[in-house]
Design an enzyme around this catalytic site. Structure first.
Site, PDB file in Angstrom:
ATOM      1  NE  ARG A 165      44.964  28.131  15.365  1.00 21.80           N
ATOM      2  CZ  ARG A 165      45.931  27.640  14.978  1.00 21.80           C
ATOM      3  NH1 ARG A 165      47.218  27.914  15.527  1.00 21.80           N
ATOM      4  NH2 ARG A 165      45.920  26.565  14.180  1.00 21.80           N
ATOM      5  CB  SER A 236      40.002  24.958  13.030  1.00 28.32           C
ATOM      6  OG  SER A 236      40.723  24.193  12.055  1.00 28.32           O
ATOM      7  CD  GLU A 332      40.921  28.663  15.482  1.00 25.80           C
ATOM      8  OE1 GLU A 332      41.346  27.483  15.590  1.00 25.80           O
ATOM      9  OE2 GLU A 332      41.194  29.224  14.215  1.00 25.80           O
TER      10      GLU A 332
HETATM   11  C1  LIG Z   1      39.006  28.621   5.268  1.00 22.88           C
HETATM   12  C2  LIG Z   1      39.776  29.085   6.401  1.00 22.88           C
HETATM   13  C3  LIG Z   1      41.017  28.487   6.845  1.00 22.88           C
HETATM   14  C4  LIG Z   1      41.342  28.991   7.942  1.00 22.88           C
HETATM   15  N1  LIG Z   1      42.785  28.528   8.491  1.00 22.88           N
HETATM   16  C5  LIG Z   1      43.157  29.038   9.464  1.00 22.88           C
HETATM   17  C6  LIG Z   1      44.455  28.490   9.778  1.00 22.88           C
HETATM   18  O1  LIG Z   1      45.134  27.532   9.239  1.00 22.88           O
HETATM   19  N2  LIG Z   1      45.089  28.894  10.869  1.00 22.88           N
HETATM   20  C7  LIG Z   1      44.560  29.917  11.893  1.00 22.88           C
HETATM   21  O2  LIG Z   1      45.245  30.488  12.648  1.00 22.88           O
HETATM   22  N3  LIG Z   1      43.424  30.537  11.443  1.00 22.88           N
HETATM   23  C8  LIG Z   1      42.933  30.222  10.191  1.00 22.88           C
HETATM   24  N4  LIG Z   1      41.488  30.626  10.033  1.00 22.88           N
HETATM   25  C9  LIG Z   1      40.903  31.666  10.720  1.00 22.88           C
HETATM   26  C10 LIG Z   1      41.158  32.987  10.180  1.00 22.88           C
HETATM   27  O3  LIG Z   1      41.522  33.094   8.685  1.00 22.88           O
HETATM   28  C11 LIG Z   1      42.413  33.695  10.873  1.00 22.88           C
HETATM   29  O4  LIG Z   1      42.118  33.862  12.315  1.00 22.88           O
HETATM   30  C12 LIG Z   1      42.524  35.260  10.507  1.00 22.88           C
HETATM   31  O5  LIG Z   1      43.784  35.668  10.982  1.00 22.88           O
HETATM   32  C13 LIG Z   1      41.121  36.204  10.731  1.00 22.88           C
HETATM   33  O6  LIG Z   1      41.546  37.156   9.937  1.00 22.88           O
HETATM   34  P1  LIG Z   1      40.527  38.370   9.536  1.00 22.88           P
HETATM   35  O7  LIG Z   1      41.081  39.558   9.142  1.00 22.88           O
HETATM   36  O8  LIG Z   1      39.605  37.850   8.584  1.00 22.88           O
HETATM   37  O9  LIG Z   1      39.748  38.492  10.970  1.00 22.88           O
HETATM   38  P2  LIG Z   1      38.535  39.267  11.489  1.00 22.88           P
HETATM   39  O10 LIG Z   1      37.642  37.786  11.372  1.00 22.88           O
HETATM   40  O11 LIG Z   1      38.128  40.221  10.727  1.00 22.88           O
HETATM   41  O12 LIG Z   1      38.589  39.422  13.060  1.00 22.88           O
HETATM   42  C14 LIG Z   1      39.151  38.510  13.850  1.00 22.88           C
HETATM   43  C15 LIG Z   1      39.365  39.151  15.299  1.00 22.88           C
HETATM   44  O13 LIG Z   1      40.347  40.191  15.088  1.00 22.88           O
HETATM   45  C16 LIG Z   1      39.750  41.329  15.462  1.00 22.88           C
HETATM   46  N5  LIG Z   1      40.518  42.311  14.368  1.00 22.88           N
HETATM   47  C17 LIG Z   1      40.648  42.204  13.216  1.00 22.88           C
HETATM   48  N6  LIG Z   1      41.360  43.048  12.544  1.00 22.88           N
HETATM   49  C18 LIG Z   1      41.890  43.878  13.721  1.00 22.88           C
HETATM   50  C19 LIG Z   1      42.808  45.036  13.960  1.00 22.88           C
HETATM   51  N7  LIG Z   1      43.360  45.709  12.866  1.00 22.88           N
HETATM   52  N8  LIG Z   1      42.960  45.343  15.053  1.00 22.88           N
HETATM   53  C20 LIG Z   1      42.469  44.832  16.280  1.00 22.88           C
HETATM   54  N9  LIG Z   1      41.762  43.844  16.184  1.00 22.88           N
HETATM   55  C21 LIG Z   1      41.309  43.454  15.030  1.00 22.88           C
HETATM   56  C22 LIG Z   1      38.213  41.304  15.272  1.00 22.88           C
HETATM   57  O14 LIG Z   1      37.748  42.260  16.040  1.00 22.88           O
HETATM   58  C23 LIG Z   1      38.037  39.972  15.706  1.00 22.88           C
HETATM   59  O15 LIG Z   1      38.237  39.965  17.022  1.00 22.88           O
HETATM   60  C24 LIG Z   1      40.987  30.080   8.836  1.00 22.88           C
HETATM   61  C25 LIG Z   1      39.622  30.684   8.309  1.00 22.88           C
HETATM   62  C26 LIG Z   1      39.064  30.218   7.218  1.00 22.88           C
HETATM   63  C27 LIG Z   1      37.770  30.686   6.562  1.00 22.88           C
END
Ligand SMILES: Cc1cc2nc3c(=O)[nH]c(=O)nc-3n(C[C@H](O)[C@H](O)[C@H](O)COP(=O)(O)OP(=O)(O)OC[C@H]3O[C@@H](n4cnc5c(N)ncnc54)[C@H](O)[C@@H]3O)c2cc1C
Length: 338
Positions: A165, A236, A332
């Site tokens: 992670r 998580s 996380e």
């Molecule tokens: C129900 C649920 C289940 C999940 N299950 C998992 C799982 O099984 N495994 C797992 O690893 N994660 C899981 N996650 C966490 C999440 O889905 C991941 O971390 C996902 O990759 C976040 O993507 P996002 O676009 O929503 O990022 P955001 O929440 O919008 O951003 C997360 C971080 O990335 C940065 N960021 C976003 N886009 C960019 C970009 N283009 N360039 C630079 N920085 C950027 C942001 O500034 C921030 O620091 C889960 C979340 C939920 C709600």
């Protein structure tokens, strides 16, 4: 490019927490990065936040700077070689839709990562992982803009310094790089990863292919995790903690049921969910902040919690686990303003 003031972020974070951005814009055209950097250079006092799907963030308060939601949605099948198919996906593509698209094209490799919320561009940030597969297993390179000088750079898998992670984008140089696209190397001869007991059970007797595995992963996730559209959450909330081999022996002697997975560096990874459950937090609720009834590791917003309330609840969990087991849990999701 339209920069809006005082923008509501409630529908842009999967916790559904109330928060506003002082300035907000969407980035759906690569050419706009130059104008955006110029705008920011004129407001150097304002912090910057790149936003994808908002599924790994906890807004404890309003964001006092510029939030840029990345919506670059290109998709390209590149020339393959004898071992791999290569795909380049723009950062703004929805992750799950992208995974399903690769399966529709007849490609394999990403099926275990089905139904993870968020975008392609955020996936390298924390090297997303599920059911024995991590993003790094199928990643060829990441293209990103250095926000300090506008230069575009391609990062190899090694450059990204992926960990559990974690990546250099998350922990070494946060907010320096705007990820534009990710290139995937999907193996022509996939090796299915179905070691997880639940997954193995669900797949028993079935002929394996990417679609069948993806469907099983989707079914499992739906049975275990709350849908953010129904109940706010960020998946998580804590990382599974690592302890040293010595600490593990002491902990295991005192708690024979404690789960542990030995790591290549000699340490042991244990289950944050188990630790939280043992401290009596599963299904607990304080106001509208709580843990999910089926999964102690998932913090939820039952409706009208504020980010500060969720964060206070999380601090309570951290303190309990620290007191009982001597282990400090690490969140996380990224905590903004905590
Ligand atoms: C129900 C649920 C289940 C999940 N299950 C998992 C799982 O099984 N495994 C797992 O690893 N994660 C899981 N996650 C966490 C999440 O889905 C991941 O971390 C996902 O990759 C976040 O993507 P996002 O676009 O929503 O990022 P955001 O929440 O919008 O951003 C997360 C971080 O990335 C940065 N960021 C976003 N886009 C960019 C970009 N283009 N360039 C630079 N920085 C950027 C942001 O500034 C921030 O620091 C889960 C979340 C939920 C709600």
């Amino acid at each position: 490019m339209n920069i809006q003031e005082n923008h509501d972020l409630k529908s842009l974070n999967s916790f559904g927490l109330p928060a506003r951005a002082r300035y907000f814009c969407t980035l759906d055209d690569l050419g706009h990065t130059v104008r955006l950097r110029d705008w920011q250079a004129q407001h150097p006092e304002l912090p910057l936040l790149f936003l994808g799907g908002g599924s790994n963030l906890l807004f404890v308060g309003d964001f006092p700077g510029l939030v840029v939601q990345v919506r670059l949605e290109s998709l390209e099948i590149l020339e393959g070689d004898s071992n791999y198919n290569y795909i380049r996906a723009g950062a703004g593509n929805n992750w799950h839709r992208f995974v399903r698209w690769t399966i529709d094209q007849g490609f394999a490799g990403l099926e275990n990562l089905s139904l993870i919320p968020g975008t392609v561009g955020a996936a390298p940030m924390q090297n997303i992982g599920a059911y024995g597969v991590e993003l790094k297993d199928c990643l060829q390179s990441v293209r990103a803009v250095d926000w300090r000088n506008g230069e575009v750079r391609d990062f190899s898998r090694e450059d990204c310094r992926f960990g559990y992670r974690d990546s250099s984008f998350k922990s070494v140089e946060p907010d320096r790089w705007l990820i534009l696209s990710v290139t995937f190397a999907l193996p022509r001869e996939p090796r299915w990863k179905t070691d997880y007991a639940d997954l193995r059970e669900l797949l028993e007797g079935k002929a394996l292919n990417a679609r069948v595995i993806s469907e099983a992963v989707i079914a499992l996730r739906r049975s275990k995790l709350p849908d953010p559209a129904q109940i706010g959450n960020a998946g998580s909330f804590f990382k599974n903690p690592m302890v040293s081999a010595e600490q593990w022996q002491t902990l295991k002697a005192a708690n024979p049921a404690m789960p542990g997975w030995p790591q290549p560096d000699g340490g042991v990874k244990t289950s944050a969910g188990w630790l939280i459950d043992q401290c009596g937090w599963k299904g607990r609720r304080e106001g509208d902040a709580g843990t999910y009834s089926k999964h102690a590791l998932v913090l939820v917003n039952h409706g009208n919690a504020t980010g500060a309330e969720v964060w206070r609840f999380a601090q309570g969990i951290i303190a309990s686990v620290q007191e009982r087991f001597g282990i400090r849990l690490e969140p996380e999701p990224r905590v903004i303003g905590g």
